[in-house]
Design an enzyme around this catalytic site. Structure first.
Site, short mmCIF file in Angstrom:
data_model
loop_
_atom_site.label_atom_id
_atom_site.label_comp_id
_atom_site.label_asym_id
_atom_site.label_seq_id
_atom_site.Cartn_x
_atom_site.Cartn_y
_atom_site.Cartn_z
N LYS A 89 0.87 -1.17 0.00
CA LYS A 89 0.00 0.00 0.00
C LYS A 89 0.91 1.22 0.00
O LYS A 89 1.94 1.23 0.69
CB LYS A 89 -0.84 -0.07 1.29
CG LYS A 89 -1.86 1.00 1.44
CD LYS A 89 -3.23 0.53 0.98
CE LYS A 89 -4.14 1.73 0.84
NZ LYS A 89 -5.30 1.50 0.03
N HIS A 107 13.05 -2.87 -1.82
CA HIS A 107 12.48 -2.99 -3.17
C HIS A 107 13.30 -3.98 -4.00
O HIS A 107 14.53 -3.94 -3.98
CB HIS A 107 12.48 -1.60 -3.84
CG HIS A 107 11.86 -1.64 -5.19
ND1 HIS A 107 10.50 -1.64 -5.39
CD2 HIS A 107 12.41 -1.71 -6.43
CE1 HIS A 107 10.24 -1.70 -6.68
NE2 HIS A 107 11.38 -1.74 -7.34
C1 GRF Z 1 10.08 -8.45 -1.11
O1 GRF Z 1 10.63 -9.16 -2.16
C2 GRF Z 1 10.29 -6.98 -1.25
O2 GRF Z 1 11.29 -6.64 -2.13
C3 GRF Z 1 8.98 -6.46 -1.80
O3 GRF Z 1 8.01 -7.33 -1.32
C4 GRF Z 1 8.56 -8.61 -1.07
C5 GRF Z 1 8.07 -9.06 0.26
O4 GRF Z 1 8.39 -10.39 0.54
N1 GRF Z 1 8.80 -5.09 -1.43
P1 GRF Z 1 8.19 -10.98 2.00
O5 GRF Z 1 6.76 -10.68 2.40
O6 GRF Z 1 9.18 -10.31 2.90
O7 GRF Z 1 8.44 -12.46 1.88
#
Ligand code: GRF
Length: 187
Positions: A89, A107
Site C-alpha cells: 500500500k 524494493h
Molecule cells: C520483497 O521481495 C520486497 O522486495 C517487496 O516485497 C517482497 C516481500 O516479501 N517489497 P516478503 O513478504 O518479505 O516475503
C-alpha cells in the site's frame, strides 16, 4: 545499548520480517521490533509475529482513517523507525509528514531502475545483465527516496522470474539488516 523501537509493515509472506527478527536477536543490533502492522488478515507473515510474541495490528486499509489509526498505535509504542517489508500500500505524504521519523522500504530491483510492481518480468524483458535489491528511505514519490544499501547479482542465461525472485530475496534478507546498521552507524 538501548535499542530503538521499530515497527514493520507487511502484507504477505513476511520472509523479510523473519530475517529482521533473526537480526534483532543480536544484542548489538540497533533496533527491536516492537510492533507489526499488517493490512491482510490472512498474511502468512503474521505467524512470525505470533511465534515471536510481537504485538501486531491488522489494519483495514479500505477504511478512510486507517493511517490515523496506525499513527495512534505507533505513538503508543514510541516507534522511531518504520520498515516497509512487502507492504503493498502506498504511504501518503501526510503520513510521512505526521510520523516525522525514518521510514525505509525494501524494493526488489536496483533502483532507480524498475520502480513499482512486476520488477522481475521487466528486468528479463529488458535483457538486464544485473539485478538485485535496494533499501531506501521512503519519500513522497514511490520508490524514489535516498538509497541506503543495494546488493546485486549477475543474471544467468536460464534465470526465469521465479529464480530471480529467489536470488533477490536471499540478498534482501542481508541488505535490510545491513541498512539498519548503517542508519544507526553500527557495523
Ligand atoms: C520483497 O521481495 C520486497 O522486495 C517487496 O516485497 C517482497 C516481500 O516479501 N517489497 P516478503 O513478504 O518479505 O516475503
Amino acid at each position: 545499548m538501548v535499542k530503538k523501537n521499530a515497527c514493520v509493515f507487511i502484507s504477505g509472506q513476511g520472509t523479510n520480517l523473519n530475517a529482521l527478527i533473526k537480526s534483532t536477536r543480536d544484542q548489538n543490533f540497533p533496533i527491536k521490533i516492537s510492533l507489526l502492522i499488517c493490512n491482510n488478515n490472512s498474511a502468512k507473515g503474521l505467524l512470525y509475529a505470533k511465534k515471536n510474541t510481537i504485538p501486531y495490528i491488522i489494519v483495514n486499509t479500505n477504511k478512510r482513517n486507517f493511517e490515523n489509526l496506525i499513527l495512534k498505535e505507533i505513538k503508543k509504542y514510541k516507534i522511531s523507525l518504520i520498515c516497509l517489508a512487502g507492504y503493498m500500500k502506498i504511504i501518503s505524504k501526510k503520513f510521512i509528514k505526521n510520523f516525522g521519523k525514518k521510514i525505509i522500504n525494501i524494493h526488489p530491483s536496483l533502483l532507480p531502475k524498475f520502480k513499482g510492481l512486476n520488477t522481475f518480468e521487466r528486468v528479463l524483458k529488458n535483457s538486464e545483465k544485473k539485478t538485485g535489491c535496494t533499501v531506501h528511505y521512503v519519500s513522497e514519490k514511490v520508490d524514489a527516496g535516498k538509497i541506503i544499501t543495494q546488493k546485486s547479482f549477475f543474471i544467468q542465461k536460464n534465470d526465469n522470474e521465479k529464480i530471480l525472485k529467489r536470488k533477490t530475496q536471499k540478498l534482501e534478507y542481508v541488505a535490510f539488516s545491513e541498512a539498519i546498521r548503517k542508519i544507526y552507524r553500527y557495523n
